[in-house]
Every structure is written in structure tokens, then in C-alpha cells.
Design a protein around this motif. Sequence first.
Motif, PDB file in Angstrom:
ATOM      1  N   CYS A   1      -1.638  -2.445 -14.002  1.00 19.46           N
ATOM      2  CA  CYS A   1      -2.599  -3.425 -14.514  1.00 19.46           C
ATOM      3  C   CYS A   1      -3.449  -3.992 -13.380  1.00 19.46           C
ATOM      4  O   CYS A   1      -4.671  -4.093 -13.510  1.00 19.46           O
ATOM      5  CB  CYS A   1      -1.875  -4.573 -15.216  1.00 19.46           C
ATOM      6  SG  CYS A   1      -1.344  -4.199 -16.880  1.00 19.46           S
ATOM      7  N   ALA A   2      -2.802  -4.340 -12.302  1.00 20.96           N
ATOM      8  CA  ALA A   2      -3.534  -4.897 -11.158  1.00 20.96           C
ATOM      9  C   ALA A   2      -4.524  -3.875 -10.605  1.00 20.96           C
ATOM     10  O   ALA A   2      -5.645  -4.230 -10.222  1.00 20.96           O
ATOM     11  CB  ALA A   2      -2.558  -5.351 -10.078  1.00 20.96           C
ATOM     12  N   ASP A   3      -4.142  -2.604 -10.589  1.00 24.50           N
ATOM     13  CA  ASP A   3      -5.052  -1.550 -10.139  1.00 24.50           C
ATOM     14  C   ASP A   3      -6.249  -1.421 -11.076  1.00 24.50           C
ATOM     15  O   ASP A   3      -7.381  -1.233 -10.619  1.00 24.50           O
ATOM     16  CB  ASP A   3      -4.325  -0.206 -10.040  1.00 24.50           C
ATOM     17  CG  ASP A   3      -3.333  -0.141  -8.898  1.00 24.50           C
ATOM     18  OD1 ASP A   3      -3.380  -1.027  -7.998  1.00 24.50           O
ATOM     19  OD2 ASP A   3      -2.496   0.785  -8.904  1.00 24.50           O
ATOM     20  N   CYS A   4      -6.014  -1.519 -12.377  1.00 26.74           N
ATOM     21  CA  CYS A   4      -7.107  -1.460 -13.352  1.00 26.74           C
ATOM     22  C   CYS A   4      -8.067  -2.627 -13.155  1.00 26.74           C
ATOM     23  O   CYS A   4      -9.282  -2.458 -13.229  1.00 26.74           O
ATOM     24  CB  CYS A   4      -6.570  -1.466 -14.785  1.00 26.74           C
ATOM     25  SG  CYS A   4      -5.787   0.078 -15.295  1.00 26.74           S
ATOM     26  N   VAL A   5      -7.523  -3.801 -12.897  1.00 27.36           N
ATOM     27  CA  VAL A   5      -8.351  -4.983 -12.649  1.00 27.36           C
ATOM     28  C   VAL A   5      -9.198  -4.761 -11.397  1.00 27.36           C
ATOM     29  O   VAL A   5     -10.404  -5.039 -11.399  1.00 27.36           O
ATOM     30  CB  VAL A   5      -7.491  -6.249 -12.511  1.00 27.36           C
ATOM     31  CG1 VAL A   5      -8.316  -7.416 -11.982  1.00 27.36           C
ATOM     32  CG2 VAL A   5      -6.859  -6.616 -13.839  1.00 27.36           C
TER      33      VAL A   5
ATOM     34  N   SER B   1       7.672  -3.822 -12.771  1.00 29.83           N
ATOM     35  CA  SER B   1       6.765  -3.928 -11.624  1.00 29.83           C
ATOM     36  C   SER B   1       5.759  -2.780 -11.564  1.00 29.83           C
ATOM     37  O   SER B   1       4.619  -2.983 -11.144  1.00 29.83           O
ATOM     38  CB  SER B   1       7.550  -4.028 -10.323  1.00 29.83           C
ATOM     39  OG  SER B   1       8.296  -2.858 -10.111  1.00 29.83           O
ATOM     40  N   ASP B   2       6.157  -1.585 -11.974  1.00 30.42           N
ATOM     41  CA  ASP B   2       5.222  -0.453 -11.960  1.00 30.42           C
ATOM     42  C   ASP B   2       4.072  -0.674 -12.937  1.00 30.42           C
ATOM     43  O   ASP B   2       2.919  -0.376 -12.625  1.00 30.42           O
ATOM     44  CB  ASP B   2       5.931   0.855 -12.300  1.00 30.42           C
ATOM     45  CG  ASP B   2       6.848   1.345 -11.191  1.00 30.42           C
ATOM     46  OD1 ASP B   2       6.661   0.914 -10.030  1.00 30.42           O
ATOM     47  OD2 ASP B   2       7.755   2.142 -11.490  1.00 30.42           O
TER      48      ASP B   2
ATOM     49  N   VAL C   1      -2.904 -11.130  -9.899  1.00 30.06           N
ATOM     50  CA  VAL C   1      -4.103 -10.696  -9.174  1.00 30.06           C
ATOM     51  C   VAL C   1      -4.803 -11.866  -8.515  1.00 30.06           C
ATOM     52  O   VAL C   1      -5.849 -11.714  -7.916  1.00 30.06           O
ATOM     53  CB  VAL C   1      -5.078  -9.900 -10.078  1.00 30.06           C
ATOM     54  CG1 VAL C   1      -4.425  -8.625 -10.578  1.00 30.06           C
ATOM     55  CG2 VAL C   1      -5.608 -10.737 -11.211  1.00 30.06           C
ATOM     56  N   GLY C   2      -4.205 -13.044  -8.613  1.00 31.28           N
ATOM     57  CA  GLY C   2      -4.741 -14.205  -7.937  1.00 31.28           C
ATOM     58  C   GLY C   2      -6.069 -14.656  -8.513  1.00 31.28           C
ATOM     59  O   GLY C   2      -6.917 -15.155  -7.823  1.00 31.28           O
ATOM     60  N   HIS C   3      -6.209 -14.475  -9.795  1.00 28.67           N
ATOM     61  CA  HIS C   3      -7.481 -14.815 -10.444  1.00 28.67           C
ATOM     62  C   HIS C   3      -8.154 -15.972  -9.770  1.00 28.67           C
ATOM     63  O   HIS C   3      -7.522 -16.773  -9.150  1.00 28.67           O
ATOM     64  CB  HIS C   3      -7.204 -15.119 -11.912  1.00 28.67           C
ATOM     65  CG  HIS C   3      -8.404 -14.966 -12.773  1.00 28.67           C
ATOM     66  ND1 HIS C   3      -8.884 -15.978 -13.524  1.00 28.67           N
ATOM     67  CD2 HIS C   3      -9.205 -13.917 -12.972  1.00 28.67           C
ATOM     68  CE1 HIS C   3      -9.932 -15.569 -14.186  1.00 28.67           C
ATOM     69  NE2 HIS C   3     -10.140 -14.303 -13.871  1.00 28.67           N
TER      70      HIS C   3
ATOM     71  N   MET D   1      -5.292  -0.762 -22.332  1.00 25.33           N
ATOM     72  CA  MET D   1      -4.082   0.055 -22.484  1.00 25.33           C
ATOM     73  C   MET D   1      -3.004  -0.360 -21.485  1.00 25.33           C
ATOM     74  O   MET D   1      -1.814  -0.405 -21.822  1.00 25.33           O
ATOM     75  CB  MET D   1      -4.417   1.533 -22.327  1.00 25.33           C
ATOM     76  CG  MET D   1      -5.214   2.087 -23.499  1.00 25.33           C
ATOM     77  SD  MET D   1      -5.492   3.870 -23.463  1.00 25.33           S
ATOM     78  CE  MET D   1      -6.398   4.077 -21.944  1.00 25.33           C
ATOM     79  N   ALA D   2      -3.399  -0.682 -20.262  1.00 20.01           N
ATOM     80  CA  ALA D   2      -2.436  -1.109 -19.247  1.00 20.01           C
ATOM     81  C   ALA D   2      -1.805  -2.448 -19.622  1.00 20.01           C
ATOM     82  O   ALA D   2      -0.602  -2.650 -19.433  1.00 20.01           O
ATOM     83  CB  ALA D   2      -3.107  -1.193 -17.881  1.00 20.01           C
TER      84      ALA D   2
END
Length: 71
Positions: free
Chosen positions: A28-32, A22-23, A66-68, A11-12
Motif C-alpha cells: 500500500c505504501a508503495d502504491c501511495v 506488514s507485506d 506513510v506519514g501523511h 486493490m492494495a
Amino acid sequence: MLLKYLNELEMAVQALADHPDSDTMTRCADCVATLDSYLDSQMEPVKQRGRELMDGLMPAELLERVGHSVH
């Protein structure tokens, strides 16, 4: 829980596609991060499959953010 976190990430990512600000990227980064933390605590088969699914959901811009590889 895995399904819940994967659904939240999906969903994100969709929200990011609709509104690339940016929000939304931060969400998305938080979900990851949440999913990655959860997978760290799982048995290897669950961990591996969960990360494969997570990687399949993430667009290139999120992978860069996220710097995968987070795992």
C-alpha cells in the motif's frame, strides 16, 4: 495512468483490509508513493483531484504509515 494508479491503490487497500500484515502494508505504501510521484508531474487540476481521490481511498492506518501528508 491516473486511473491505473488509483485502481492499484484501491486493490492494495482492500488487500490490507483482508490481510493486515506488514507485506500488504508495504505494498500500500508503495502504491501511495507511485501515485504521489505521478501526481507531482501533473497539471494542478489533475494533481489536486488525484490527491483528493487518493486521500479518500486511504484508511487511517495507512495515512499514519506513510506519514501523511505525502504531498
